[in-house]
Design a protein around this motif. Structure first.
Motif, mmCIF file in Angstrom:
data_model
loop_
_atom_site.group_PDB
_atom_site.id
_atom_site.type_symbol
_atom_site.label_atom_id
_atom_site.label_comp_id
_atom_site.label_asym_id
_atom_site.label_seq_id
_atom_site.Cartn_x
_atom_site.Cartn_y
_atom_site.Cartn_z
ATOM 1 N N TYR A 143 -31.480 -30.631 -20.601
ATOM 2 C CA TYR A 143 -32.632 -29.737 -20.429
ATOM 3 C C TYR A 143 -32.766 -28.806 -21.646
ATOM 4 C CZ TYR A 143 -35.471 -25.850 -18.721
ATOM 5 O OH TYR A 143 -36.426 -24.872 -18.600
ATOM 6 N N ASN A 144 -31.629 -28.209 -22.060
ATOM 7 C CA ASN A 144 -31.651 -27.263 -23.178
ATOM 8 C C ASN A 144 -32.195 -27.907 -24.451
ATOM 9 O OD1 ASN A 144 -30.464 -25.518 -21.375
ATOM 10 N ND2 ASN A 144 -28.475 -25.441 -22.396
ATOM 11 N N LEU A 145 -31.690 -29.090 -24.770
ATOM 12 C CA LEU A 145 -32.082 -29.743 -26.023
ATOM 13 C C LEU A 145 -33.534 -30.223 -25.973
ATOM 14 C CD1 LEU A 145 -28.826 -31.711 -26.920
ATOM 15 C CD2 LEU A 145 -29.656 -29.579 -27.911
ATOM 16 N N ARG A 146 -33.973 -30.692 -24.817
ATOM 17 C CA ARG A 146 -35.361 -31.148 -24.709
ATOM 18 C C ARG A 146 -36.340 -29.968 -24.761
ATOM 19 N NH1 ARG A 146 -35.380 -36.483 -23.695
ATOM 20 N NH2 ARG A 146 -33.324 -37.285 -23.158
ATOM 21 N N LEU A 147 -35.970 -28.853 -24.125
ATOM 22 C CA LEU A 147 -36.824 -27.667 -24.194
ATOM 23 C C LEU A 147 -36.888 -27.148 -25.627
ATOM 24 C CD1 LEU A 147 -38.504 -25.665 -22.458
ATOM 25 C CD2 LEU A 147 -36.489 -24.194 -22.450
ATOM 26 N N ARG A 148 -35.752 -27.163 -26.303
ATOM 27 C CA ARG A 148 -35.700 -26.751 -27.716
ATOM 28 C C ARG A 148 -36.677 -27.595 -28.543
ATOM 29 N NH1 ARG A 148 -30.735 -25.140 -31.327
ATOM 30 N NH2 ARG A 148 -31.481 -25.660 -33.409
ATOM 31 N N SER A 149 -36.640 -28.897 -28.335
ATOM 32 C CA SER A 149 -37.522 -29.813 -29.061
ATOM 33 C C SER A 149 -38.994 -29.488 -28.783
ATOM 34 C CB SER A 149 -37.214 -31.259 -28.663
ATOM 35 O OG SER A 149 -38.152 -32.156 -29.206
ATOM 36 N N GLN A 150 -39.320 -29.220 -27.514
ATOM 37 C CA GLN A 150 -40.707 -28.912 -27.148
ATOM 38 C C GLN A 150 -41.183 -27.614 -27.798
ATOM 39 O OE1 GLN A 150 -40.749 -28.885 -22.847
ATOM 40 N NE2 GLN A 150 -39.911 -30.961 -22.750
ATOM 41 N N ILE A 151 -40.309 -26.604 -27.798
ATOM 42 C CA ILE A 151 -40.674 -25.308 -28.385
ATOM 43 C C ILE A 151 -40.912 -25.453 -29.887
ATOM 44 C CG2 ILE A 151 -39.783 -23.001 -28.944
ATOM 45 C CD1 ILE A 151 -38.509 -22.961 -26.143
ATOM 46 N N PRO A 264 -42.331 -21.515 -23.140
ATOM 47 C CA PRO A 264 -42.398 -22.483 -22.030
ATOM 48 C C PRO A 264 -43.032 -21.879 -20.783
ATOM 49 C CG PRO A 264 -40.112 -21.800 -22.442
ATOM 50 C CD PRO A 264 -40.939 -21.206 -23.529
ATOM 51 N N GLU A 265 -43.915 -22.629 -20.141
ATOM 52 C CA GLU A 265 -44.646 -22.134 -18.966
ATOM 53 C C GLU A 265 -43.720 -21.697 -17.846
ATOM 54 O OE1 GLU A 265 -47.646 -24.729 -17.456
ATOM 55 O OE2 GLU A 265 -48.620 -25.003 -19.403
ATOM 56 N N GLU A 266 -42.607 -22.449 -17.665
ATOM 57 C CA GLU A 266 -41.711 -22.135 -16.543
ATOM 58 C C GLU A 266 -40.984 -20.806 -16.712
ATOM 59 O OE1 GLU A 266 -39.416 -25.425 -18.911
ATOM 60 O OE2 GLU A 266 -41.478 -24.776 -18.605
ATOM 61 N N SER A 548 -31.181 -19.962 -26.644
ATOM 62 C CA SER A 548 -30.109 -19.599 -25.701
ATOM 63 C C SER A 548 -30.562 -18.494 -24.755
ATOM 64 C CB SER A 548 -28.833 -19.186 -26.454
ATOM 65 O OG SER A 548 -28.988 -17.935 -27.087
ATOM 66 N N LEU A 549 -31.410 -17.578 -25.238
ATOM 67 C CA LEU A 549 -31.941 -16.522 -24.365
ATOM 68 C C LEU A 549 -32.996 -17.063 -23.416
ATOM 69 C CD1 LEU A 549 -32.208 -13.682 -27.041
ATOM 70 C CD2 LEU A 549 -30.652 -13.704 -25.088
ATOM 71 N N VAL A 550 -33.815 -17.991 -23.893
ATOM 72 C CA VAL A 550 -34.860 -18.578 -23.047
ATOM 73 C C VAL A 550 -34.236 -19.293 -21.849
ATOM 74 C CG1 VAL A 550 -36.663 -20.340 -22.935
ATOM 75 C CG2 VAL A 550 -36.574 -18.793 -24.889
ATOM 76 N N VAL A 551 -33.126 -20.029 -22.082
ATOM 77 C CA VAL A 551 -32.499 -20.814 -20.998
ATOM 78 C C VAL A 551 -31.345 -20.062 -20.336
ATOM 79 C CG1 VAL A 551 -33.156 -22.993 -22.081
ATOM 80 C CG2 VAL A 551 -30.886 -22.053 -22.528
ATOM 81 N N ASP A 552 -31.085 -18.807 -20.787
ATOM 82 C CA ASP A 552 -29.993 -17.986 -20.249
ATOM 83 C C ASP A 552 -28.647 -18.715 -20.382
ATOM 84 O OD1 ASP A 552 -28.802 -15.747 -19.100
ATOM 85 O OD2 ASP A 552 -28.965 -16.547 -17.057
ATOM 86 N N ALA A 553 -28.406 -19.291 -21.560
ATOM 87 C CA ALA A 553 -27.140 -19.981 -21.824
ATOM 88 C C ALA A 553 -26.053 -18.950 -22.123
ATOM 89 C CB ALA A 553 -27.285 -20.935 -23.006
ATOM 90 N N PRO A 554 -24.822 -19.204 -21.669
ATOM 91 C CA PRO A 554 -23.743 -18.250 -21.940
ATOM 92 C C PRO A 554 -23.362 -18.182 -23.417
ATOM 93 C CG PRO A 554 -22.908 -20.190 -20.763
ATOM 94 C CD PRO A 554 -24.400 -20.302 -20.781
ATOM 95 N N SER A 555 -23.692 -19.217 -24.191
ATOM 96 C CA SER A 555 -23.339 -19.253 -25.608
ATOM 97 C C SER A 555 -24.385 -20.050 -26.366
ATOM 98 C CB SER A 555 -21.960 -19.910 -25.786
ATOM 99 O OG SER A 555 -21.743 -20.318 -27.119
ATOM 100 N N ILE A 560 -27.064 -26.261 -28.956
ATOM 101 C CA ILE A 560 -26.880 -27.015 -30.200
ATOM 102 C C ILE A 560 -26.198 -28.329 -29.837
ATOM 103 C CG2 ILE A 560 -25.762 -27.031 -32.472
ATOM 104 C CD1 ILE A 560 -25.793 -23.946 -32.344
ATOM 105 N N ALA A 561 -26.707 -29.430 -30.363
ATOM 106 C CA ALA A 561 -26.175 -30.744 -29.969
ATOM 107 C C ALA A 561 -24.697 -30.880 -30.332
ATOM 108 C CB ALA A 561 -26.994 -31.862 -30.621
ATOM 109 N N PHE A 562 -24.355 -30.580 -31.575
ATOM 110 C CA PHE A 562 -22.970 -30.742 -32.027
ATOM 111 C C PHE A 562 -22.510 -29.454 -32.715
ATOM 112 C CE2 PHE A 562 -24.696 -35.049 -31.858
ATOM 113 C CZ PHE A 562 -23.747 -35.674 -31.054
#
Length: 603
Positions: A143-151, A264-266, A548-555, A560-562
């Protein structure tokens, strides 16, 4: 169309009741298998339940699917059927249907996994980094990587299609830039000569403006050799932007529009224009240049109130230049804090900032409990309660001393207190709300930590002085404000930029006279500024931090893929790695081993 150019008819996340009766071919990974009766097939888009046939005619399909290990890659062809009444799963988008397998093929069997591919299974960070390709199969990272791509795609649309920006790739191999972060060196085949990996495309984007491109943009890879810093990456991505004939307000309007268009709309709507505050206001009210404005607990100046008191340490503090007394009020601190929490906060201020802290507690009867109260009459205590807007069970942390030190210490305690309150169940910072803020009017120069008599750029040496302060550049550079601006989101800096110096004479003065840098390193840029450089400015958004802030990721590692580990290592590929003396020879480099490492290698 997710099914163009490939052998499948559908993804594992798209089948619905409307597909009942259709023959479909699905490809994916076995997420779960139960007693040879059914399995759950997963791909990038979702899950589909596959019914394993039990009749003799399909015994080979049953054997194949029943014995396939979890996470094996399979092809399944079958008929979409409605689930039996009462067996629907409303939690799954495909929960109304199942696919009755007709044929199947194991495309690749999976050996025993180092961890289960499920978001709720706890995995160590080191294990996730070592098997990153398995970690990437999780729904959250997908989800994170696909949303990143869309943004990023929406950002490209906004900049290039709507506003005429030109996407230009700039070199990765260049030369070092004075000041700023440490840069990675890359050896060349010329003895003693090295490239540097750019910490940003700063010089190139300015040169593109000299070249008349007018509007530049790039999804830029950047590199900083910052060592072991938590939640930082040695290589990172920024949305890099530069424009000619623009002022600070123009850049700010551009970025507000860019974020609004790509948001992102969501995650709900964001309103513009973003609020703005000066660096001095941010420091005075929040103790930091990146304030989290989602909650209160602002710093309150009570210097004037206590100036007429007989408290010795207060009078000592106020007698110094820039002396001050400030405080923060922690709501319901008595209820949520233990004594050890207060001691921990005071110790933190002492160890990190060499700042003493005194607490004041508001008792249930409205009276104050503090070492200060014996120096204050009832009327003064009442005024103090009013000045700090104290309620019953509130805790006030008070600090006296030099303005910047006091503010910085209280700003840190404000955030630590918020952490403690939230750990106790009080919600202060809603991760689903997004508070953007521009911070402006930074100082152009700051004293160097290692030698306060010398100055360094607060941002970078190409930042233009504030128009009102240009004359001070030559008489008292410590008082010059800059045309630098930061964009802050929920207490994190997600972007920074400035209007640039476009005069070669002024740029040379800043480098040589103020910063005492060797301007020869930047001779190419200085010369370019002499050939009719237009006024220009720009900004860079930190893409990793923003996502990371948009998806509320801890880090930021979770978007980041790799990524590298927090020590800057790639645990999957064991990088950095040794190279042989023979490989180093063309670069005229020899490794001088510390004795302990030399012995370890020999053993």
């Amino acid at each position: 169309d997710f099914n163009s150019f490939v052998a499948r008819t559908n993804t594992c996340g798209e089948l619905r009741s409307a597909h009942v009766g259709q023959e479909v071919t699905l490809y994916g990974w076995i997420q779960y298998q139960r007693q040879g009766l059914f399995l759950v097939l997963r791909d990038f888009q979702g899950l589909t339940q596959i019914i394993i046939p039990q009749d003799e005619a399909h015994s080979h399909v049953k054997k194949l699917l029943s014995n396939a290990p979890v996470e094996s890659v399979v092809r399944v062809t079958g008929i979409v059927s409605p689930r039996p009444p009462g067996q629907e799963n409303p939690k799954m988008p495909t929960g109304d249907i199942e696919v009755k397998a007709e044929t199947a093929e194991i495309l690749n069997s999976c050996k025993k996994l180092p961890f289960e591919i499920k978001d709720f299974i706890k995995k160590s960070e080191a294990l996730r980094m070592k098997y990153r390709y398995l970690d990437l199969r999780s729904f959250q990272l997908q989800y994170n990587l696909r949303l990143r791509s869309q943004i990023v795609m929406r950002m490209r649309e906004y900049l290039c299609n709507l506003h005429g920006f030109v996407d230009v790739e700039t070199p990765t191999l260049f030369k070092r830039t004075p000041g700023g972060a440490k840069e990675f060196l890359v050896p060349s085949r010329e003895a003693g000569k090295f490239y540097s990996l750019p910490q940003s495309p700063q010089q190139f984007k300015q040169l593109l403006m000299v070249g008349g491109l007018d509007r530049y943009f790039q999804v830029a890879r950047c590199y900083r050799d910052e060592g072991s810093r938590p939640d930082r990456q040695p290589e990172f991505t920024q949305i890099d932007i530069e424009m000619s004939f623009v002022d600070q307000a123009g850049i700010q309007r551009l970025i507000e529009g860019l974020l609004q268009y790509s948001w992102p709309e969501e995650r709900g709507c964001i309103t513009t224009p973003f609020p703005s505050m000066t660096y001095e206001e941010a420091l005075a009210d929040y103790g930091t240049d990146k304030p989290d404005t989602r909650f209160g607990m602002k710093i309150v100046d009570i210097s004037d109130f206590l100036r007429r008191s007989d408290i010795q340490f207060v009078q000592n503090a106020l007698s110094y230049p820039h002396g001050t007394v400030k405080a923060i009020c922690i709501p319901q601190g008595v209820r949520y804090f233990k004594n050890k929490d207060l001691e921990s906060l005071k110790e933190s201020a002492k160890s990190q900032f060499n700042q003493e802290i005194m607490e004041i507690i508001c008792r249930p009867d409205g009276s104050l409990k503090s070492l200060l109260t014996k120096f204050l009459g009832e009327e003064q205590q009442s005024e103090l309660i009013q000045a700090l807007n104290m309620q019953v069970d509130d805790v006030v942390l008070l600090a006296a001393g030099e303005h910047k030190q006091v503010c910085t210490a209280l700003g840190s305690l404000r955030l630590e207190s918020a952490d403690l309150l939230e750990a106790s169940g009080l919600v202060l910072r809603d991760p689903t709300t997004f508070h953007f803020l521009w911070v402006v009017d930074f100082p152009l120069f700051l004293p160097k930590e290692e030698n306060p008599a010398e100055l360094e750029s607060a941002h970078h040496p190409f930042t233009a002085p504030h128009p009102s302060d240009t004359s001070l550049l030559y008489s008292d550079p410590t008082k010059v404000r800059s045309q630098h601006y930061d964009l802050v989101l929920n207490g994190s800096e997600i972007g920074g930029g400035s209007i640039r110096i476009h005069s070669a004479k002024q740029q040379r003065f800043v480098l040589e006279k103020v910063l005492k840098e060797d301007s020869e390193v930047l001779s190419h840029l200085l010369e370019a500024l002499e050939f009719g450089a237009p006024p220009h400015g720009g900004i860079a958004l930190g893409l990793d931090r923003l996502i990371s802030l948009v998806v509320d990721a801890p880090s930021i590692r979770d978007v980041i893929a790799f990524p590298k580990s927090f020590r800057g290592r790639d645990l999957m590929g064991s990088v950095p790695d040794y190279v042989t003396p023979e490989e180093l020879e063309p670069y005229h480099i020899q490794v001088s081993w510390p004795l302990a490492e030399k012995e370890a290698k020999q053993n």
